[in-house]
Design an enzyme around this catalytic site. Structure first.
Site, PDB file in Angstrom:
ATOM      1  N   PHE A 113       0.862  -1.174   0.000  1.00  0.00           N
ATOM      2  CA  PHE A 113       0.000   0.000   0.000  1.00  0.00           C
ATOM      3  C   PHE A 113       0.908   1.236   0.000  1.00  0.00           C
ATOM      4  CE2 PHE A 113      -2.899   3.073   1.977  1.00  0.00           C
ATOM      5  CZ  PHE A 113      -4.081   2.809   1.296  1.00  0.00           C
ATOM      6  N   ASP A 184       2.965  -5.788   7.776  1.00  0.00           N
ATOM      7  CA  ASP A 184       1.757  -4.980   7.873  1.00  0.00           C
ATOM      8  C   ASP A 184       0.556  -5.920   7.729  1.00  0.00           C
ATOM      9  OD1 ASP A 184      -0.449  -3.339   7.451  1.00  0.00           O
ATOM     10  OD2 ASP A 184       0.779  -1.745   6.575  1.00  0.00           O
ATOM     11  N   TYR A 209      -9.865  -0.553  11.624  1.00  0.00           N
ATOM     12  CA  TYR A 209     -11.145  -0.123  11.037  1.00  0.00           C
ATOM     13  C   TYR A 209     -11.546  -0.969   9.845  1.00  0.00           C
ATOM     14  CZ  TYR A 209      -7.691   2.398   8.235  1.00  0.00           C
ATOM     15  OH  TYR A 209      -6.596   2.711   7.487  1.00  0.00           O
ATOM     16  N   LYS A 210     -10.683  -1.893   9.404  1.00  0.00           N
ATOM     17  CA  LYS A 210     -11.020  -2.758   8.266  1.00  0.00           C
ATOM     18  C   LYS A 210     -11.754  -3.986   8.810  1.00  0.00           C
ATOM     19  CE  LYS A 210      -7.443  -0.740   5.377  1.00  0.00           C
ATOM     20  NZ  LYS A 210      -6.036  -0.726   5.005  1.00  0.00           N
ATOM     21  N   ARG A 356     -13.087  -4.615  -6.476  1.00  0.00           N
ATOM     22  CA  ARG A 356     -12.632  -5.343  -5.288  1.00  0.00           C
ATOM     23  C   ARG A 356     -13.810  -5.651  -4.369  1.00  0.00           C
ATOM     24  NH1 ARG A 356      -8.420  -2.736  -0.988  1.00  0.00           N
ATOM     25  NH2 ARG A 356     -10.180  -1.327  -0.706  1.00  0.00           N
TER      26      ARG A 356
HETATM   27  C1  LIG Z   1      -5.410   0.600   4.886  1.00  0.00           C
HETATM   28  C2  LIG Z   1      -3.931   0.578   4.871  1.00  0.00           C
HETATM   29  C3  LIG Z   1      -3.189   1.651   5.388  1.00  0.00           C
HETATM   30  C4  LIG Z   1      -3.860   2.889   5.893  1.00  0.00           C
HETATM   31  O1  LIG Z   1      -3.053   3.634   6.745  1.00  0.00           O
HETATM   32  P1  LIG Z   1      -3.723   4.730   7.701  1.00  0.00           P
HETATM   33  O2  LIG Z   1      -2.590   5.413   8.331  1.00  0.00           O
HETATM   34  O3  LIG Z   1      -4.635   3.998   8.641  1.00  0.00           O
HETATM   35  O4  LIG Z   1      -4.533   5.652   6.831  1.00  0.00           O
HETATM   36  C5  LIG Z   1      -1.809   1.525   5.429  1.00  0.00           C
HETATM   37  N1  LIG Z   1      -1.192   0.409   4.967  1.00  0.00           N
HETATM   38  C6  LIG Z   1      -1.885  -0.619   4.439  1.00  0.00           C
HETATM   39  C7  LIG Z   1      -1.158  -1.828   3.953  1.00  0.00           C
HETATM   40  C8  LIG Z   1      -3.268  -0.565   4.357  1.00  0.00           C
HETATM   41  O5  LIG Z   1      -3.949  -1.572   3.818  1.00  0.00           O
END
Ligand SMILES: *Cc1c(COP(=O)(O)O)cnc(C)c1O
Length: 397
Positions: A113, A184, A209-210, A356
């Protein structure tokens, strides 16, 4: 056996909606309504500042860390919560780099990400020009592990395709070449069983939050393996990670273990909502969850492939190599997703052409999958996506 009909009844799911986007933002646990309003009234309202002690606010970051820790195979006392995932990525990679001062390369992959890569880029810039972020194809990570690599930072599940790395094998390979690992778990925690301790992972981070359903802006988490707990140096040395925050010393001394990864004042309202979400998780066996998730994903793939020949599977076909989401390529994927959303099936779109769909057994069942396939097939067969209003891009996709 986990009672998934019971867990489904614990969420607020709007009438007429099939929510296949819990991989981006989980739905509202019904009990969060009362939990949060009671907290506002009885704790913030009536206790004011004394709530930090009387209502146990200060203990929430570690308390929640332990509850999340159970879902990701962490040893008790080695996970804390707070801040956002981007911040936790920064902290984990900074601490990992400091454990390998003689090496200068952070290795990651191009399925990561972007914020993870951005945060490391910013971190390395502040550390001097001899540091390098090396980004390779996901399949090439293992071969790219050389003795230059200080840290291997990977997101276990690719947010676009759902492709899942082999955490155990890659962690072993990284250790064999002397690198520290940062995993992660954004799309892993609450999606399937994770075994951090068993895999000998060094650091891990994730959001709540996911799949965990903590609500928009819910705090992130960070894990530091017990063997590094007293050696890991906090780059963001905030007062709540201090050994004695209320001594108000002018010198910083890191707190005990993972507590030093706390930074500032915890978001207590968000943490209260997350506690309500964790109550649901107390009723769930993660092996049941994984089995059901695979069933739902397989049913969706076979339904879509049978009815929608224009959609091409973007996710690995082998369920063992996927997380809990399924993605399809389609040139007009954005418009098709808007058409789906207008019919109450909520997934999302990721550029350039990925549709998705997240499958979350806590509140999605076989009937939802069958209904979603039916609506998608109708949209594709009749080109219902081919309308100007479905092609206008919103700010959040
Ligand atoms: C959703 C996601 C994020 C989001 O980061 P935030 O700081 O919570 O906005 C970061 N890394 C990955 C791999 C994600 O899937």
């Amino acid at each position: 056996m986990t009672d998934f009909a019971a867990t489904k009844s614990m969420f607020h799911l709007p009438e007429g909606m099939i929510y296949l986007d819990g991989n981006s933002l989980g739905p509202l646990p019904i009990s969060a309504n009362d939990r949060v309003s009671n907290m506002l009234r009885d704790e913030w309202g009536d206790m004011l500042i004394t709530g930090w002690n009387k209502a146990g606010w200060m203990a929430k970051p570690m308390g929640l860390g332990d509850r999340i820790g159970k879902l990701i195979g962490a040893e008790p006392g080695h996970v804390t919560t707070g801040d956002t995932l981007s911040i936790k990525v920064y902290q984990a990679v900074a601490a990992a780099l400091a454990l390998r001062p003689e090496r200068k390369v952070v290795l990651s992959d191009n399925g990561n990400f972007p914020t993870d890569l951005y945060m490391v880029t910013g971190l390395l810039k502040s550390m001097g020009s001899d540091y390098e972020l090396r980004v390779v194809d996901p399949e090439a990570v293992q071969d790219a592990l050389t003795d230059e690599v200080a840290v291997m930072m990977l997101t276990e599940v690719d947010y676009r395709t759902g492709r899942k790395h082999d955490m155990r094998a890659l962690t072993q390979a990284a250790h064999a070449c002397g690198a520290i690992t940062v995993w992660d778990l954004a799309h892993s925690a609450g999606a399937f069983p994770v075994d951090l301790a068993g895999c000998e992972a060094d650091f891990a981070v994730g959001c709540t939050y996911k799949y965990l359903n903590g609500g928009p802006g819910a705090p992130a988490f960070i894990y530091v393996a017990p063997r590094h707990a007293e050696a890991a140096q906090p780059a963001l040395s905030g007062w709540l990670g201090h050994e004695a925050p209320f001594a108000f010393d002018l010198d910083y001394r890191p707190g005990q273990g993972v507590e030093r990864m706390r930074v500032g004042t915890p978001p207590i309202i968000q943490m209260t909502a997350l506690e309500a979400a964790m109550d649901v998780w107390d009723t769930v066996d993660l092996n049941d969850l994984r089995a059901k998730s695979i069933e739902l994903c397989e049913a969706f793939i076979s339904g879509v492939e049978a009815r929608c020949p224009d959609l091409v599977l973007a996710s690995p076909r082998d369920p063992q190599q996927r997380g809990s989401q399924v993605s399809f390529h389609f040139q007009e994927g954005y418009a098709a997703m808007q058409a789906l959303i207008s019919r109450g099936v909520i997934g999302d779109f990721r550029a350039p052409d990925i549709m998705r769909f997240g499958f979350t057994p806590l509140y999605i069942d076989e009937a939802d999958v069958a209904a979603a396939v039916e609506i998608l097939a109708e949209i594709m067969e009749n080109r219902l996506w081919d309308r100007p209003e479905f092609k206008v891009r919103a700010a959040v996709t």
